[in-house]
Design a protein around this motif. Sequence first.
Motif, PDB file in Angstrom:
ATOM      1  N   VAL A  40     139.680 -12.204  -1.684  1.00 41.56           N
ATOM      2  CA  VAL A  40     138.941 -10.938  -1.657  1.00 41.56           C
ATOM      3  C   VAL A  40     137.520 -11.154  -2.163  1.00 41.56           C
ATOM      4  O   VAL A  40     136.557 -10.668  -1.560  1.00 41.56           O
ATOM      5  CB  VAL A  40     139.674  -9.853  -2.476  1.00 41.56           C
ATOM      6  N   ALA A  41     137.367 -11.885  -3.249  1.00 37.89           N
ATOM      7  CA  ALA A  41     136.029 -12.153  -3.791  1.00 37.89           C
ATOM      8  C   ALA A  41     135.177 -12.900  -2.774  1.00 37.89           C
ATOM      9  O   ALA A  41     133.986 -12.587  -2.601  1.00 37.89           O
ATOM     10  CB  ALA A  41     136.140 -12.950  -5.089  1.00 37.89           C
ATOM     11  N   GLN A  42     135.771 -13.870  -2.077  1.00 34.49           N
ATOM     12  CA  GLN A  42     135.021 -14.627  -1.078  1.00 34.49           C
ATOM     13  C   GLN A  42     134.578 -13.727   0.081  1.00 34.49           C
ATOM     14  O   GLN A  42     133.439 -13.816   0.542  1.00 34.49           O
ATOM     15  CB  GLN A  42     135.866 -15.798  -0.542  1.00 34.49           C
ATOM     16  N   ARG A  43     135.447 -12.857   0.536  1.00 38.56           N
ATOM     17  CA  ARG A  43     135.064 -11.938   1.625  1.00 38.56           C
ATOM     18  C   ARG A  43     133.948 -10.993   1.177  1.00 38.56           C
ATOM     19  O   ARG A  43     133.053 -10.663   1.953  1.00 38.56           O
ATOM     20  CB  ARG A  43     136.281 -11.163   2.111  1.00 38.56           C
ATOM     21  N   ILE A  44     133.998 -10.576  -0.089  1.00 40.65           N
ATOM     22  CA  ILE A  44     132.941  -9.704  -0.606  1.00 40.65           C
ATOM     23  C   ILE A  44     131.612 -10.465  -0.655  1.00 40.65           C
ATOM     24  O   ILE A  44     130.573  -9.932  -0.243  1.00 40.65           O
ATOM     25  CB  ILE A  44     133.321  -9.155  -2.003  1.00 40.65           C
ATOM     26  N   ARG A  45     131.645 -11.699  -1.141  1.00 38.49           N
ATOM     27  CA  ARG A  45     130.425 -12.517  -1.164  1.00 38.49           C
ATOM     28  C   ARG A  45     129.848 -12.674   0.236  1.00 38.49           C
ATOM     29  O   ARG A  45     128.638 -12.544   0.439  1.00 38.49           O
ATOM     30  CB  ARG A  45     130.723 -13.902  -1.746  1.00 38.49           C
ATOM     31  N   GLU A  46     130.715 -12.961   1.211  1.00 41.25           N
ATOM     32  CA  GLU A  46     130.265 -13.131   2.597  1.00 41.25           C
ATOM     33  C   GLU A  46     129.668 -11.835   3.149  1.00 41.25           C
ATOM     34  O   GLU A  46     128.660 -11.869   3.853  1.00 41.25           O
ATOM     35  CB  GLU A  46     131.432 -13.593   3.476  1.00 41.25           C
ATOM     36  N   VAL A  54     121.730  -9.600  -2.762  1.00 42.82           N
ATOM     37  CA  VAL A  54     122.046 -10.563  -3.804  1.00 42.82           C
ATOM     38  C   VAL A  54     122.889  -9.853  -4.854  1.00 42.82           C
ATOM     39  O   VAL A  54     122.447  -8.879  -5.471  1.00 42.82           O
ATOM     40  CB  VAL A  54     120.756 -11.131  -4.443  1.00 42.82           C
ATOM     41  N   VAL A  55     124.118 -10.348  -5.023  1.00 43.67           N
ATOM     42  CA  VAL A  55     125.032  -9.774  -6.013  1.00 43.67           C
ATOM     43  C   VAL A  55     125.575 -10.926  -6.843  1.00 43.67           C
ATOM     44  O   VAL A  55     126.037 -11.932  -6.308  1.00 43.67           O
ATOM     45  CB  VAL A  55     126.192  -9.010  -5.331  1.00 43.67           C
ATOM     46  N   ASP A  56     125.509 -10.767  -8.151  1.00 41.44           N
ATOM     47  CA  ASP A  56     125.952 -11.794  -9.083  1.00 41.44           C
ATOM     48  C   ASP A  56     127.458 -12.041  -8.933  1.00 41.44           C
ATOM     49  O   ASP A  56     128.248 -11.101  -8.794  1.00 41.44           O
ATOM     50  CB  ASP A  56     125.630 -11.338 -10.512  1.00 41.44           C
ATOM     51  N   ASP A  57     127.863 -13.308  -8.954  1.00 40.80           N
ATOM     52  CA  ASP A  57     129.281 -13.666  -8.827  1.00 40.80           C
ATOM     53  C   ASP A  57     130.135 -13.027  -9.924  1.00 40.80           C
ATOM     54  O   ASP A  57     131.277 -12.644  -9.681  1.00 40.80           O
ATOM     55  CB  ASP A  57     129.461 -15.183  -8.858  1.00 40.80           C
ATOM     56  N   GLU A  58     129.585 -12.943 -11.127  1.00 43.07           N
ATOM     57  CA  GLU A  58     130.342 -12.348 -12.228  1.00 43.07           C
ATOM     58  C   GLU A  58     130.599 -10.856 -11.962  1.00 43.07           C
ATOM     59  O   GLU A  58     131.673 -10.335 -12.286  1.00 43.07           O
ATOM     60  CB  GLU A  58     129.616 -12.523 -13.561  1.00 43.07           C
ATOM     61  N   LEU A  59     129.644 -10.186 -11.358  1.00 40.79           N
ATOM     62  CA  LEU A  59     129.820  -8.770 -11.009  1.00 40.79           C
ATOM     63  C   LEU A  59     130.919  -8.620  -9.964  1.00 40.79           C
ATOM     64  O   LEU A  59     131.770  -7.722 -10.065  1.00 40.79           O
ATOM     65  CB  LEU A  59     128.505  -8.187 -10.492  1.00 40.79           C
ATOM     66  N   ILE A  60     130.933  -9.489  -8.975  1.00 39.41           N
ATOM     67  CA  ILE A  60     131.992  -9.464  -7.963  1.00 39.41           C
ATOM     68  C   ILE A  60     133.345  -9.743  -8.600  1.00 39.41           C
ATOM     69  O   ILE A  60     134.323  -9.040  -8.349  1.00 39.41           O
ATOM     70  CB  ILE A  60     131.688 -10.479  -6.835  1.00 39.41           C
TER      71      ILE A  60
END
Length: 117
Positions: A40-46, A54-60
Amino acid sequence: MAAKGSLSEQLGAMAIVDALRHKQMVVDEHLDLPKRRAEVAQRIREYYAASRLVVDDELIAEGVRAYFAQRLEFEPGPGEDAERDKALQYISLQRAQQRAGQGRAPGWMRWLSRLVK
């Protein structure tokens, strides 16, 4: 010598086996929580990358953790007062009939009357 049995029996059994196998795959997928979170995190990053945001990985990661922490919690719907009042009136009527000797309430009604007092 080949075993006897009709093709329809074999196909019927195979359909059940396939359905059970599919259910097991779904259960296994949902039980592997770390893998599900990562996917889920990877799909959100994509998604955000494709949208040029630009969204911080920690926020995701925080958002994904919060979602998975609350996804199985039960939240009752917004019951209407009129529906509750009708149920209470019905229960009161049934209790009055019981007291008047007009029979005993069915089991489900007794169970429901204990819930709503």
